[in-house]
Write an enzyme that holds these catalytic residues in place. Structure first.
Site, PDB file in Angstrom:
ATOM      1  CG  PHE A   7       4.838  -0.453  -4.547  1.00 53.44           C
ATOM      2  CD1 PHE A   7       5.111  -1.349  -3.522  1.00 53.44           C
ATOM      3  CD2 PHE A   7       5.308  -0.749  -5.820  1.00 53.44           C
ATOM      4  CE1 PHE A   7       5.824  -2.512  -3.763  1.00 53.44           C
ATOM      5  CE2 PHE A   7       6.020  -1.907  -6.069  1.00 53.44           C
ATOM      6  CZ  PHE A   7       6.282  -2.801  -5.038  1.00 53.44           C
ATOM      7  CG  ASP A   8       0.427   4.031   0.261  1.00 53.15           C
ATOM      8  OD1 ASP A   8       0.014   5.121  -0.168  1.00 53.15           O
ATOM      9  OD2 ASP A   8       0.806   3.855   1.432  1.00 53.15           O
ATOM     10  CG  PHE A   9       5.811   7.195  -1.588  1.00 54.87           C
ATOM     11  CD1 PHE A   9       6.741   6.527  -2.359  1.00 54.87           C
ATOM     12  CD2 PHE A   9       6.244   8.218  -0.763  1.00 54.87           C
ATOM     13  CE1 PHE A   9       8.082   6.854  -2.304  1.00 54.87           C
ATOM     14  CE2 PHE A   9       7.582   8.567  -0.707  1.00 54.87           C
ATOM     15  CZ  PHE A   9       8.503   7.888  -1.478  1.00 54.87           C
ATOM     16  CG  ASP A  10       3.425   9.229   2.684  1.00 53.63           C
ATOM     17  OD1 ASP A  10       4.601   9.385   2.340  1.00 53.63           O
ATOM     18  OD2 ASP A  10       2.575  10.140   2.652  1.00 53.63           O
ATOM     19  CB  ILE A 160       1.711  -3.283  -2.503  1.00 58.44           C
ATOM     20  CG1 ILE A 160       1.737  -4.533  -3.392  1.00 58.44           C
ATOM     21  CG2 ILE A 160       2.491  -3.525  -1.212  1.00 58.44           C
ATOM     22  CD1 ILE A 160       2.925  -4.593  -4.305  1.00 58.44           C
TER      23      ILE A 160
END
Length: 212
Positions: A7-10, A160
């Protein structure tokens, strides 16, 4: 068979869009009064801070980044918000044996802070931030490092995110990618980069991993 989700975060797991835009506006209004609007800041969502500041004010990156980080850290907890069902879905994915990783262009310390606000620190097996790599997304390096640390093959993972950099980093690393429809720039923007999946809700991931 899908064994890992990266996963990306922001803008993907935690809604930091208002925080990022307000921080950029604070810094830019001080240095370039009246020259930038919040809409102008949309293009700064995704790239690394160093890359963005280099484009905005060549030669002044360090000072601009320092001002950005000072404001961002001061206002972080009050300006971030949660997306629906993110944590509960992550918990369900973890419970069925899916390995979870974060691949972000943030510093590791700020990833940790965001995870703490989200209440999801315990759910991730691996976190890759800017402290771990020489090249950030869309370069494949952080994705490949996450796969290595997770111990999974390329065909077993999905990257993602809410930005072109996330989709491209996944594809550049040779893995499938998913966009999130709650991206600030919208699903139509993400579809240009041909993700294999588009998540309209976080719970869509449960169906994807169960389908193999």
């Amino acid at each position: 068979m899908i064994k890992a989700l990266l996963f990306d975060f922001d803008g993907t797991l935690l809604n930091t869009n208002d925080l990022i835009i307000q921080t950029f506006m604070h810094v830019l209004n001080e240095r370039f009064p009246g020259q930038y609007s919040p809409k102008d800041c949309l293009k700064f969502l995704g790239p690394s801070l160093k890359q963005t500041m280099s484009d905005i004010a060549p030669g002044e990156e360090d000072a601009m980044i320092a001002k950005y980080r000072e404001y961002n850290e001061l206002h972080h907890d009050e300006l971030v918000t949660q997306y629906p069902d993110v944590v509960s879905t992550l918990e369900q994915l973890k419970a069925i044996g899916i390995k979870l990783a974060i691949v972000s262009t943030k510093r590791n310390g700020m990833i940790d802070r965001g995870l703490s606000v989200l209440g999801a620190s315990h759910l991730f097996d691996v976190c890759i931030g800017t402290d771990d790599v020489k090249n950030v997304k869309p370069d494949p390096e952080p994705v490949l490092l996450a796969l290595e640390r997770l111990g999974v093959n390329k065909e077993e993972a999905i990257m993602i995110g809410d930005n072109s950099h996330d989709i491209e980093a996944g594809h550049n690393a040779g893995i499938k990618a998913a966009g999130v429809a709650w991206a600030f720039k919208g699903p139509e923007y993400l579809m240009q980069f041909k993700p294999e999946y588009m998540l309209h809700h976080m719970t869509d991931l449960l169906d994807i991993v169960k389908a193999g």
